[in-house]
Scaffold this motif. Structure first.
Motif, mmCIF file in Angstrom:
data_model
loop_
_atom_site.group_PDB
_atom_site.id
_atom_site.type_symbol
_atom_site.label_atom_id
_atom_site.label_comp_id
_atom_site.label_asym_id
_atom_site.label_seq_id
_atom_site.Cartn_x
_atom_site.Cartn_y
_atom_site.Cartn_z
ATOM 1 N N ALA A 20 -3.347 5.172 -13.325
ATOM 2 C CA ALA A 20 -1.636 5.467 -13.768
ATOM 3 C C ALA A 20 -1.343 5.628 -12.044
ATOM 4 O O ALA A 20 -0.494 7.022 -11.971
ATOM 5 N N CYS A 21 -1.698 5.216 -11.120
ATOM 6 C CA CYS A 21 -1.330 5.732 -9.773
ATOM 7 C C CYS A 21 0.170 6.088 -9.799
ATOM 8 O O CYS A 21 1.228 5.207 -10.146
ATOM 9 N N GLU A 120 -10.589 -8.184 -2.152
ATOM 10 C CA GLU A 120 -10.485 -7.074 -1.857
ATOM 11 C C GLU A 120 -10.221 -5.970 -2.712
ATOM 12 O O GLU A 120 -9.760 -5.742 -3.994
ATOM 13 N N LEU A 121 -10.367 -5.221 -1.472
ATOM 14 C CA LEU A 121 -10.919 -3.504 -3.328
ATOM 15 C C LEU A 121 -9.439 -2.883 -2.463
ATOM 16 O O LEU A 121 -9.237 -2.507 -1.464
ATOM 17 N N GLY A 122 -8.750 -2.736 -3.645
ATOM 18 C CA GLY A 122 -7.294 -1.673 -3.194
ATOM 19 C C GLY A 122 -7.983 -0.115 -3.457
ATOM 20 O O GLY A 122 -7.754 0.392 -4.067
ATOM 21 N N VAL A 123 -8.423 0.206 -1.917
ATOM 22 C CA VAL A 123 -9.077 1.149 -1.631
ATOM 23 C C VAL A 123 -7.762 2.814 -1.326
ATOM 24 O O VAL A 123 -8.124 3.864 -1.673
ATOM 25 N N GLN A 124 -6.911 1.819 -0.464
ATOM 26 C CA GLN A 124 -5.774 2.795 -0.284
ATOM 27 C C GLN A 124 -6.332 3.592 1.130
ATOM 28 O O GLN A 124 -5.530 4.062 1.641
ATOM 29 N N SER A 125 -6.963 4.907 0.695
ATOM 30 C CA SER A 125 -7.402 5.552 0.592
ATOM 31 C C SER A 125 -8.150 6.123 1.449
ATOM 32 O O SER A 125 -9.156 6.101 -0.004
ATOM 33 N N PHE A 126 -9.246 6.655 2.012
ATOM 34 C CA PHE A 126 -10.652 7.577 2.376
ATOM 35 C C PHE A 126 -10.702 9.141 1.805
ATOM 36 O O PHE A 126 -11.988 9.552 1.963
ATOM 37 N N ASN A 127 -9.297 9.458 1.714
ATOM 38 C CA ASN A 127 -9.107 11.107 1.356
ATOM 39 C C ASN A 127 -8.588 11.289 -0.327
ATOM 40 O O ASN A 127 -8.176 11.158 -0.816
ATOM 41 N N GLU A 128 -10.896 11.805 -0.632
ATOM 42 C CA GLU A 128 -9.556 12.413 -1.547
ATOM 43 C C GLU A 128 -9.010 13.286 -2.187
ATOM 44 O O GLU A 128 -8.525 12.675 -3.541
ATOM 45 N N GLU A 129 -8.242 13.996 -1.684
ATOM 46 C CA GLU A 129 -7.082 15.111 -1.693
ATOM 47 C C GLU A 129 -6.052 13.987 -2.012
ATOM 48 O O GLU A 129 -5.171 13.859 -2.369
ATOM 49 N N VAL A 130 -6.148 12.908 -0.850
ATOM 50 C CA VAL A 130 -5.268 11.305 -1.291
ATOM 51 C C VAL A 130 -5.150 10.999 -2.472
ATOM 52 O O VAL A 130 -4.296 10.571 -2.679
ATOM 53 N N LEU A 131 -6.202 11.078 -3.132
ATOM 54 C CA LEU A 131 -6.541 9.746 -4.201
ATOM 55 C C LEU A 131 -5.780 10.451 -5.093
ATOM 56 O O LEU A 131 -5.111 9.854 -6.186
ATOM 57 N N LYS A 132 -6.319 11.896 -4.925
ATOM 58 C CA LYS A 132 -6.056 12.982 -6.023
ATOM 59 C C LYS A 132 -4.229 13.566 -6.683
ATOM 60 O O LYS A 132 -4.108 12.524 -8.045
ATOM 61 N N LYS A 133 -4.497 13.441 -5.503
ATOM 62 C CA LYS A 133 -2.229 13.549 -5.699
ATOM 63 C C LYS A 133 -1.287 12.240 -5.968
ATOM 64 O O LYS A 133 -0.734 12.393 -6.105
ATOM 65 N N ALA A 135 -2.905 9.976 -8.173
ATOM 66 C CA ALA A 135 -3.381 9.809 -9.816
ATOM 67 C C ALA A 135 -4.352 8.461 -9.078
ATOM 68 O O ALA A 135 -3.956 7.969 -10.385
ATOM 69 N N ARG A 136 -4.900 8.471 -7.905
ATOM 70 C CA ARG A 136 -6.454 7.278 -8.269
ATOM 71 C C ARG A 136 -7.598 7.657 -7.689
ATOM 72 O O ARG A 136 -8.236 6.755 -6.627
ATOM 73 N N TYR A 191 -0.462 -1.701 3.431
ATOM 74 C CA TYR A 191 0.919 -1.367 3.089
ATOM 75 C C TYR A 191 1.110 -0.310 3.218
ATOM 76 O O TYR A 191 1.610 1.154 2.537
ATOM 77 N N PRO A 192 2.326 0.362 4.146
ATOM 78 C CA PRO A 192 2.902 1.657 4.096
ATOM 79 C C PRO A 192 3.837 1.379 2.957
ATOM 80 O O PRO A 192 4.329 0.525 2.393
ATOM 81 N N THR A 193 3.496 3.075 2.824
ATOM 82 C CA THR A 193 3.892 3.268 1.020
ATOM 83 C C THR A 193 5.677 3.284 1.063
ATOM 84 O O THR A 193 6.124 4.005 1.979
ATOM 85 N N LEU A 194 5.507 2.655 -0.140
ATOM 86 C CA LEU A 194 7.463 2.701 -0.666
ATOM 87 C C LEU A 194 7.588 3.386 -2.286
ATOM 88 O O LEU A 194 6.670 3.617 -2.787
ATOM 89 N N ILE A 195 8.331 3.780 -1.983
ATOM 90 C CA ILE A 195 8.767 4.607 -3.410
ATOM 91 C C ILE A 195 9.461 3.605 -4.590
ATOM 92 O O ILE A 195 10.966 2.738 -4.207
ATOM 93 N N ILE A 196 8.837 3.045 -4.963
ATOM 94 C CA ILE A 196 9.091 1.730 -5.900
ATOM 95 C C ILE A 196 9.773 2.444 -6.849
ATOM 96 O O ILE A 196 9.539 3.746 -7.779
ATOM 97 N N LYS A 197 10.997 1.633 -7.552
ATOM 98 C CA LYS A 197 11.730 2.333 -9.534
ATOM 99 C C LYS A 197 11.117 2.334 -9.896
ATOM 100 O O LYS A 197 9.749 1.402 -10.757
ATOM 101 N N ASP A 198 11.094 2.499 -11.023
ATOM 102 C CA ASP A 198 10.163 3.167 -12.510
ATOM 103 C C ASP A 198 8.639 3.813 -12.020
ATOM 104 O O ASP A 198 7.943 3.700 -12.952
ATOM 105 N N THR A 199 8.549 4.524 -11.045
ATOM 106 C CA THR A 199 7.104 5.476 -11.011
ATOM 107 C C THR A 199 7.040 6.223 -10.666
ATOM 108 O O THR A 199 8.082 7.222 -10.758
#
Length: 345
Positions: A20-21, A120-133, A135-136, A191-199
């Motif tokens: 539930a990213c 293609e791997l959706g890594v998103q970030s190599f920072n574990e704290e960012v991944l925790k925040k 929910a990934r 992909y710079p982060t966007l706030i997507i509806k219903d997330t």
């Protein structure tokens, strides 16, 4: 001459995804694993084959979900659906996107068997704290192992990064780009982060727990990220989300760093700083460039032309897209990228 590459995109939602990213609005539908039938798959491929050049290199690209998170049986059905087109030489490969923690030898054996050419791997970030925040969470070591495994099977590797996630900073996002360079994938998407509806991210934003990743900040980070990747020979497939009608009209994106020509904005800023330094040094600018580079030099809505004020700009198509002549000196793209990264350690 290298054949032009085309993707035949097949967008598969993975309704069974247990994750539930915060940035994902994937719907959960009980009893249904995906939303694309084999008939849908065949129809999509046939439609694209009618319009794509016959002599081009074509990959059927499974996007939109965690392909290897689908059951092995369902994956096989999709791969079998593409195989008949591979066997007839109508398509040349299969590309898919997935998560680093959904890669293992059983999965890889099947993907290799069916001639998957790119993962293609959706890594998103190599920072574990960012991944925790976000929910990934998975240990960063999982990313390295997945990348190593994909390479060991002789399959091209892509890495997707998402600067601007909750808890990220300029430094963490640049560090993610540097670690991507260390791994050395064939390609990348940013992909710079966007706030997507219903997330969950939209709800975090409404609660004041997430600050909007502004367009200005996204450009600031992405220009460094892109320069790092490109100068190290990594092909950047895309920067910014596809400018769909929904995004432009506000039907999907609530807030964030969206622009229909985001990559042009990034490139425009890189060229502006490079040219401004030369103008500050020499006191003038006489520029020659090929037609295709003019938009990067003048900027969107002539932004760079306005900021640089008076200068001479001539089209010279004897120069290629990697070259620019300024005040009698020829510079290549790598010179411009090195200058961009001169303050990025």
């Amino acid at each position: 001459m290298e054949k032009k590459h085309y993707n035949i995109p097949v967008f598969i939602s993975h309704f069974g995804c247990p994750n539930a990213c915060v940035f994902c609005n994937q719907k959960k539908i009980n009893g249904r694993e995906t939303d694309v039938t084999l008939e849908d798959l065949e129809k999509i491929i046939e439609e694209y084959l009618e319009i794509l050049p016959k002599d081009s290199y074509k990959e059927v690209a499974f996007f939109g979900g965690t392909f290897t998170g689908i059951s092995m049986e369902k994956q096989k059905e999709y791969l079998e659906g593409v195989k008949k087109y591979l066997d007839r030489g109508l398509v040349q490969g299969i590309r898919l996107s997935t998560r680093p923690d959904y890669i293992n030898h059983e999965v890889m054996e099947q993907l290799k068997k069916y001639n998957v050419t790119t993962i293609e791997l959706g890594v998103q970030s190599f920072n574990e704290e960012v991944l925790k925040k976000s929910a990934r969470y998975y240990p960063v070591e999982t990313v390295y192992k997945a990348c190593e495994m994909i390479k060991s099977y002789g399959i091209d590797l892509g890495i997707q990064l998402m600067p601007g996630l909750p808890g990220s900073t300029f430094e963490t996002d640049i560090e993610s780009a540097k670690k991507t360079v260390e791994i050395g994938p064939q390609n990348a998407r940013v992909y710079p982060t966007l706030i997507i509806k219903d997330t969950e991210m939209e709800r975090m934003y409404q609660r004041g727990e997430y600050e909007v990743f502004s367009l200005e900040e996204a450009i600031k980070r992405c220009r460094k990220i892109c320069a790092l990747l490109e100068i190290n020979g990594i092909n950047i497939i895309r920067v910014g989300l596809q400018p769909s009608d929904d995004l432009r009209n506000g039907g999907v994106a609530v807030e964030g760093a969206f622009h229909p020509a985001f990559r042009e904005l990034v490139d425009g800023e890189i060229y502006f700083d490079f040219l401004k330094k030369i103008k500050d040094r020499d006191g003038f600018l006489n520029i020659k460039a090929c037609e295709k580079n003019i938009s990067k030099i003048v900027g969107i809505k002539k932004k760079n032309s306005i900021r640089l004020e008076k200068f001479q700009l001539d089209i010279d198509n004897s120069l290629d897209t990697s070259e620019i002549e300024v005040n009698g000196n020829k510079y290549i793209r790598k010179d411009i990228l090195k200058e961009e990264l001169s303050g990025c350690r």
